[in-house]
Structure formats: structure tokens, C-alpha cells
Design a protein around this motif. Structure first.
Motif, PDB file in Angstrom:
ATOM      1  N   ALA A 196      -0.207 -10.436  -9.706  1.00  0.00           N
ATOM      2  CA  ALA A 196      -1.408  -9.663  -9.376  1.00  0.00           C
ATOM      3  C   ALA A 196      -1.989 -10.115  -8.039  1.00  0.00           C
ATOM      4  O   ALA A 196      -2.404  -9.291  -7.225  1.00  0.00           O
ATOM      5  CB  ALA A 196      -2.440  -9.798 -10.487  1.00  0.00           C
ATOM      6  N   CYS A 213      -3.580  -6.475  -6.977  1.00  0.00           N
ATOM      7  CA  CYS A 213      -4.089  -5.579  -8.009  1.00  0.00           C
ATOM      8  C   CYS A 213      -4.739  -6.413  -9.107  1.00  0.00           C
ATOM      9  O   CYS A 213      -4.511  -7.620  -9.194  1.00  0.00           O
ATOM     10  CB  CYS A 213      -2.970  -4.710  -8.582  1.00  0.00           C
ATOM     11  N   PRO A 242      -0.310   3.872  -8.019  1.00  0.00           N
ATOM     12  CA  PRO A 242      -0.752   2.772  -8.875  1.00  0.00           C
ATOM     13  C   PRO A 242       0.386   1.777  -9.116  1.00  0.00           C
ATOM     14  O   PRO A 242       1.559   2.149  -9.123  1.00  0.00           O
ATOM     15  CB  PRO A 242      -1.143   3.456 -10.182  1.00  0.00           C
ATOM     16  N   VAL A 243       0.017   0.526  -9.296  1.00  0.00           N
ATOM     17  CA  VAL A 243       0.995  -0.525  -9.559  1.00  0.00           C
ATOM     18  C   VAL A 243       0.822  -0.991 -10.997  1.00  0.00           C
ATOM     19  O   VAL A 243      -0.286  -1.272 -11.432  1.00  0.00           O
ATOM     20  CB  VAL A 243       0.797  -1.718  -8.604  1.00  0.00           C
ATOM     21  N   THR A 281       0.839  -1.190   0.000  1.00  0.00           N
ATOM     22  CA  THR A 281       0.000   0.000   0.000  1.00  0.00           C
ATOM     23  C   THR A 281       0.878   1.246   0.000  1.00  0.00           C
ATOM     24  O   THR A 281       1.216   1.787   1.046  1.00  0.00           O
ATOM     25  CB  THR A 281      -0.941   0.011   1.212  1.00  0.00           C
TER      26      THR A 281
END
Length: 41
Positions: free
Chosen positions: A27, A32, A6-7, A2
């Protein structure tokens, strides 16, 4: 993970090398969504 940012991870390589499997695992580990280009076509 966190960070508030954005990832984005791009997995690239030749056919049959496990890119989709790796992308799904990444993911899941990062928490994500995964977008698989071949599934969008």
C-alpha cells in the motif's frame, strides 16, 4: 502508479506468514489505502 484505474491487491495465506506486513508495504509503495480484515472485526 497513476493509471487512473483503481488498485486492488489481495494478500492471502496462512496465519503468521507476514500478510499484514506485506499488505502495508504494498500500500505504501503503490500509494493506496490498506484495509486489514482482522482490524475491522
Amino acid at each position: 502508479m497513476t493509471t487512473g484505474r483503481p488498485v486492488l491487491a489481495v494478500v492471502s495465506g496462512p496465519p503468521g506468514t507476514g500478510k499484514t506486513t506485506l499488505a502495508r508495504a504494498l500500500a505504501t509503495a503503490v500509494g493506496c489505502p490498506v484495509v486489514i480484515r482482522d482490524e475491522i472485526k
